[in-house]
Design a protein around this motif. Sequence first.
Motif, PDB file in Angstrom:
ATOM      1  N   ARG A 189       0.850  -1.189   0.000  1.00 60.03           N
ATOM      2  CA  ARG A 189       0.000   0.000   0.000  1.00 60.03           C
ATOM      3  C   ARG A 189       0.889   1.244   0.000  1.00 60.03           C
ATOM      4  NH1 ARG A 189      -4.933   1.843   2.690  1.00 60.03           N
ATOM      5  NH2 ARG A 189      -5.087   4.006   2.007  1.00 60.03           N
ATOM      6  N   GLN A 190       1.997   1.200   0.719  1.00 60.28           N
ATOM      7  CA  GLN A 190       2.923   2.330   0.787  1.00 60.28           C
ATOM      8  C   GLN A 190       3.477   2.664  -0.602  1.00 60.28           C
ATOM      9  OE1 GLN A 190       6.300   1.745   3.378  1.00 60.28           O
ATOM     10  NE2 GLN A 190       7.029   3.819   3.097  1.00 60.28           N
TER      11      GLN A 190
ATOM     12  N   HIS B  25       2.666   6.065  -2.639  1.00 65.41           N
ATOM     13  CA  HIS B  25       3.782   6.903  -3.067  1.00 65.41           C
ATOM     14  C   HIS B  25       3.601   7.359  -4.515  1.00 65.41           C
ATOM     15  CE1 HIS B  25       7.935   8.365  -3.379  1.00 65.41           C
ATOM     16  NE2 HIS B  25       7.932   7.801  -4.572  1.00 65.41           N
ATOM     17  N   VAL B  26       3.348   6.427  -5.427  1.00 60.20           N
ATOM     18  CA  VAL B  26       3.205   6.817  -6.839  1.00 60.20           C
ATOM     19  C   VAL B  26       1.914   7.591  -7.069  1.00 60.20           C
ATOM     20  CG1 VAL B  26       4.754   5.039  -7.746  1.00 60.20           C
ATOM     21  CG2 VAL B  26       2.311   4.546  -7.557  1.00 60.20           C
ATOM     22  N   PHE B  27       0.887   7.267  -6.316  1.00 63.38           N
ATOM     23  CA  PHE B  27      -0.379   7.998  -6.396  1.00 63.38           C
ATOM     24  C   PHE B  27      -0.159   9.465  -6.004  1.00 63.38           C
ATOM     25  CE2 PHE B  27      -4.434   9.298  -4.381  1.00 63.38           C
ATOM     26  CZ  PHE B  27      -5.299   9.083  -5.436  1.00 63.38           C
TER      27      PHE B  27
ATOM     28  N   VAL C 176       7.649   5.593 -11.003  1.00 64.98           N
ATOM     29  CA  VAL C 176       7.924   4.288 -10.392  1.00 64.98           C
ATOM     30  C   VAL C 176       8.236   4.473  -8.912  1.00 64.98           C
ATOM     31  CG1 VAL C 176       9.394   2.224 -10.484  1.00 64.98           C
ATOM     32  CG2 VAL C 176       8.792   3.425 -12.595  1.00 64.98           C
ATOM     33  N   SER C 177       7.718   3.573  -8.084  1.00 64.24           N
ATOM     34  CA  SER C 177       7.980   3.616  -6.643  1.00 64.24           C
ATOM     35  C   SER C 177       9.452   3.313  -6.370  1.00 64.24           C
ATOM     36  CB  SER C 177       7.094   2.605  -5.904  1.00 64.24           C
ATOM     37  OG  SER C 177       7.406   1.285  -6.293  1.00 64.24           O
ATOM     38  N   PRO C 178       9.971   3.791  -5.243  1.00 65.59           N
ATOM     39  CA  PRO C 178      11.378   3.542  -4.918  1.00 65.59           C
ATOM     40  C   PRO C 178      11.763   2.063  -4.918  1.00 65.59           C
ATOM     41  CG  PRO C 178      10.509   5.233  -3.469  1.00 65.59           C
ATOM     42  CD  PRO C 178       9.340   4.679  -4.250  1.00 65.59           C
TER      43      PRO C 178
END
Length: 133
Positions: A14-15, A19-21, A114-116
């Motif tokens: 979810r994190q 983040h990308v949201f 892109v998420s980390p």
Amino acid sequence: MRVIGFGLRPSASRQALEHVFARALDKIGSHNGLSVVADSLATLSKRAGHPAFQALAQAHELPVIAVEETAVAGIKTHTRSARIEALFGTGSIAEATALLAAGDGARIIVSRIVSPDGTASAAVAETEGLTGI
């Protein structure tokens, strides 16, 4: 119509999705409430039921548009992942699902983010009207 499309791996948290949201919303440049920013979320049908993705959609009170995997093949995207291109025939699941869900005449207004940890991505497509898949 404005759609935030997502690509996500089964291990996406979810994190990572939040983040990308949040980054997509920042790039749109609106902090005045989600209803103005997006009409729906989109992803591949095989990921639409992912618990973290469903939690994101419910938390932000946005409907989910599930896009069939075969529909993304051949969709031209601004960004390109060689892995995704080999698997799905498009450069970005996030961009392709956003474009398809937004409907005819849609254009990308936020390219793939892109998420980390690399497990989630988001992109935003926009079109006039309320047509979509």
